[in-house]
Design an enzyme around this catalytic site. Structure first.
Site, PDB file in Angstrom:
ATOM      1  N   SER A  94      -5.316   8.876  14.369  1.00  0.00           N
ATOM      2  CA  SER A  94      -4.971   7.451  14.422  1.00  0.00           C
ATOM      3  C   SER A  94      -3.901   7.259  15.500  1.00  0.00           C
ATOM      4  O   SER A  94      -3.031   8.128  15.689  1.00  0.00           O
ATOM      5  CB  SER A  94      -4.411   7.024  13.068  1.00  0.00           C
ATOM      6  N   SER A  95      -3.940   6.095  16.149  1.00  0.00           N
ATOM      7  CA  SER A  95      -2.972   5.867  17.233  1.00  0.00           C
ATOM      8  C   SER A  95      -1.536   5.797  16.711  1.00  0.00           C
ATOM      9  O   SER A  95      -0.588   5.919  17.497  1.00  0.00           O
ATOM     10  CB  SER A  95      -3.328   4.599  18.005  1.00  0.00           C
ATOM     11  N   CYS A  96      -1.349   5.629  15.379  1.00  0.00           N
ATOM     12  CA  CYS A  96       0.024   5.604  14.847  1.00  0.00           C
ATOM     13  C   CYS A  96       0.645   7.005  14.831  1.00  0.00           C
ATOM     14  O   CYS A  96       1.811   7.154  14.477  1.00  0.00           O
ATOM     15  CB  CYS A  96       0.072   4.965  13.470  1.00  0.00           C
ATOM     16  N   TYR A 123       1.535   7.742   6.633  1.00  0.00           N
ATOM     17  CA  TYR A 123       0.142   7.949   7.031  1.00  0.00           C
ATOM     18  C   TYR A 123       0.083   8.767   8.330  1.00  0.00           C
ATOM     19  O   TYR A 123      -0.720   9.693   8.470  1.00  0.00           O
ATOM     20  CB  TYR A 123      -0.509   6.576   7.221  1.00  0.00           C
ATOM     21  N   LYS A 127      -1.701  12.432   9.359  1.00  0.00           N
ATOM     22  CA  LYS A 127      -2.638  12.595  10.488  1.00  0.00           C
ATOM     23  C   LYS A 127      -2.123  13.641  11.487  1.00  0.00           C
ATOM     24  O   LYS A 127      -2.901  14.372  12.101  1.00  0.00           O
ATOM     25  CB  LYS A 127      -2.874  11.250  11.183  1.00  0.00           C
ATOM     26  N   HIS A 166      -6.921  -4.401   8.599  1.00  0.00           N
ATOM     27  CA  HIS A 166      -6.241  -4.455   9.892  1.00  0.00           C
ATOM     28  C   HIS A 166      -6.371  -5.889  10.429  1.00  0.00           C
ATOM     29  O   HIS A 166      -7.071  -6.717   9.851  1.00  0.00           O
ATOM     30  CB  HIS A 166      -6.874  -3.460  10.869  1.00  0.00           C
TER      31      HIS A 166
HETATM   32  O1  GFB Z   1      -3.837  -4.153  12.478  1.00  0.00           O
HETATM   33  P1  GFB Z   1      -2.537  -4.143  11.802  1.00  0.00           P
HETATM   34  O2  GFB Z   1      -2.516  -4.444  10.342  1.00  0.00           O
HETATM   35  O3  GFB Z   1      -1.816  -2.757  11.951  1.00  0.00           O
HETATM   36  O4  GFB Z   1      -1.570  -5.215  12.518  1.00  0.00           O
HETATM   37  P2  GFB Z   1      -0.985  -1.959  13.066  1.00  0.00           P
HETATM   38  C1  GFB Z   1      -1.514  -5.363  13.918  1.00  0.00           C
HETATM   39  C2  GFB Z   1      -0.626  -6.533  14.274  1.00  0.00           C
HETATM   40  O5  GFB Z   1      -1.267  -7.755  13.862  1.00  0.00           O
HETATM   41  C3  GFB Z   1       0.760  -6.532  13.630  1.00  0.00           C
HETATM   42  C4  GFB Z   1      -0.320  -8.583  13.204  1.00  0.00           C
HETATM   43  O6  GFB Z   1       1.704  -6.963  14.586  1.00  0.00           O
HETATM   44  C5  GFB Z   1       0.619  -7.580  12.516  1.00  0.00           C
HETATM   45  O7  GFB Z   1       1.849  -8.187  12.153  1.00  0.00           O
HETATM   46  N1  GFB Z   1      -1.000  -9.512  12.280  1.00  0.00           N
HETATM   47  C6  GFB Z   1      -0.989 -10.869  12.398  1.00  0.00           C
HETATM   48  C7  GFB Z   1      -1.694  -9.191  11.174  1.00  0.00           C
HETATM   49  N2  GFB Z   1      -1.620 -11.426  11.353  1.00  0.00           N
HETATM   50  C8  GFB Z   1      -2.083 -10.407  10.587  1.00  0.00           C
HETATM   51  C9  GFB Z   1      -2.814 -10.380   9.361  1.00  0.00           C
HETATM   52  O8  GFB Z   1      -3.181 -11.392   8.774  1.00  0.00           O
HETATM   53  N3  GFB Z   1      -3.125  -9.139   8.871  1.00  0.00           N
HETATM   54  C10 GFB Z   1      -2.753  -7.983   9.491  1.00  0.00           C
HETATM   55  N4  GFB Z   1      -3.107  -6.813   8.957  1.00  0.00           N
HETATM   56  N5  GFB Z   1      -2.024  -8.001  10.655  1.00  0.00           N
HETATM   57  C11 GFB Z   1      -1.799   0.066  11.693  1.00  0.00           C
HETATM   58  C12 GFB Z   1      -1.097   1.177  10.974  1.00  0.00           C
HETATM   59  O9  GFB Z   1      -0.800  -0.574  12.374  1.00  0.00           O
HETATM   60  O10 GFB Z   1      -2.715   0.514  12.653  1.00  0.00           O
HETATM   61  C13 GFB Z   1      -2.049   2.195  10.514  1.00  0.00           C
HETATM   62  O11 GFB Z   1      -0.326   0.628   9.932  1.00  0.00           O
HETATM   63  C14 GFB Z   1      -3.054   2.603  11.574  1.00  0.00           C
HETATM   64  O12 GFB Z   1      -1.351   3.301  10.068  1.00  0.00           O
HETATM   65  C15 GFB Z   1      -3.663   1.423  12.266  1.00  0.00           C
HETATM   66  O13 GFB Z   1      -2.456   3.430  12.534  1.00  0.00           O
HETATM   67  C16 GFB Z   1      -4.535   1.797  13.474  1.00  0.00           C
HETATM   68  O14 GFB Z   1      -1.765  -1.849  14.328  1.00  0.00           O
HETATM   69  O15 GFB Z   1       0.391  -2.525  13.230  1.00  0.00           O
END
Ligand code: GFB
Length: 305
Positions: A94-96, A123, A127, A166
């Site tokens: 994962s990119s994290c 997480y 990974k 996501h």
């Molecule tokens: O995709 P996401 O949940 O995860 O959020 P990460 C990406 C960005 O979208 C963040 C914004 O800046 C969120 O604040 N965002 C805006 C939202 N509105 C929303 C919403 O309604 N729902 C969600 N979910 N986000 C994950 C990691 O990080 O990426 C995992 O937590 C994993 O471990 C994955 O690596 C690829 O990109 O921030």
């Protein structure tokens, strides 16, 4: 999500005979069951897509579950690989796993070079343990275990549940419901300033199939699977609103975490193997929304019956 896309592509590929084992088929926390399964089928190559994952909210709400689940599964699967002597395997990173503040786009050599993003640290450590195990196996047993690291993946069969999705799945769901229920405002999390590198699931599936070829070996571990460009969350939200047909107002909830400000992968290793992304973000969002509509209609029909 990735399992569906990968199996669809492998079924059309005469080079591979696929043995498909679904996640709910057995207890993946049981070493005995995992080893029995591997012994029964004795595959020459393994692609392991198992393990829980989720968006920024799930990572903050359930870090222990995510870390335990991913660690336990990978330990069992790796031990079973050792027991039945599997030489080639592809696992999903994962990119994290990358440090939260580092050079962009992120080259594979930057792994382990700094502090992790706090919202997904647990997480990410699981990974990173997976990656280190791939390295350790390759060094000790001469295997060709590859940890493929996709950027932010989305597509059909994604998770659309607000609590665990996501950003793409969550926003498609939010904008769709606002549109259908004629709600004029939708709340989007954070500042909208961070950017993410989105990649359509079929492109990741093609990358994994590329990694299965003989010329991809231990020297290619780990390998980034990145689209080749990123987009701000604000621009993404506008694109999704347009795809769904929502023309109301967006409110930004700054009490929600932004997460890491940017995570774009250096995909030069993979492109040098002849891979490139085929699906643009516009196309991918459209395909995902069409699938979401189809799946929602199917679920509705089943409830009606
Ligand atoms: O995709 P996401 O949940 O995860 O959020 P990460 C990406 C960005 O979208 C963040 C914004 O800046 C969120 O604040 N965002 C805006 C939202 N509105 C929303 C919403 O309604 N729902 C969600 N979910 N986000 C994950 C990691 O990080 O990426 C995992 O937590 C994993 O471990 C994955 O690596 C690829 O990109 O921030």
């Amino acid at each position: 999500m990735l399992g569906h896309a990968l199996v669809a592509q492998l079924r059309n590929n005469p080079d591979h005979q696929v043995i498909l084992v679904q996640q709910d088929r057995l207890d993946w926390y049981s070493f005995k069951q995992v080893t029995a399964l591997m012994t029964q089928y004795a595959p020459s190559t393994l692609v392991c897509l198992l393990g829980k994952s989720g968006g920024i909210a799930l990572n903050q709400a359930a870090p222990a579950d995510l870390m335990l689940d991913n660690l336990l599964i990978v330990l069992n699967v790796m031990r079973a690989c050792q027991r039945v002597n599997i030489q080639k395997a592809v696992f999903l990173g994962s990119s994290c796993m990358y440090p939260s503040h580092t050079l962009q786009p992120m080259h594979e050599r930057l792994l382990f070079s700094g502090y992790l993003e706090p919202t997904s640290q647990s997480y990410a450590v699981a990974k990173l343990a997976l990656l280190q195990l791939c390295e350790a196996f390759n060094q000790q047993y001469g295997t060709h275990f590859i940890c493929a690291i996709p950027s932010s993946m989305y597509g059909p069969h994604d998770d659309f549940d607000q609590k665990s999705a996501h950003v793409v799945g969550a926003l498609i769901n939010k904008f769709h419901h606002a549109q259908v229920n004629q709600v004029s405002q939708v709340t989007v999390w954070g500042s909208g300033l961070p950017s993410r590198e989105l990649i359509y699931v079929d492109d990741v599936a093609r990358a994994i199939i590329r990694c299965l070829a003989k010329d991809v070996s231990a020297k290619n571990n780990p390998i980034n699977v990145g689209y080749g460009g990123d987009i701000s969350i604000k621009a993404l939200a506008e694109m999704i609103a347009k795809t769904v047909g929502f023309s109301g107002q967006m409110l930004w909830d700054r009490s929600q975490s932004d997460g890491v400000s940017q995570k774009r992968l250096d995909n030069s290793q993979l492109t040098s193997l002849g891979w490139s992304a085929q699906i643009s973000v516009e196309q991918g969002l459209e395909l995902t929304y069409q699938w979401y509509l189809y799946a929602s209609a199917e679920a509705h029909d089943q409830i009606s019956v």
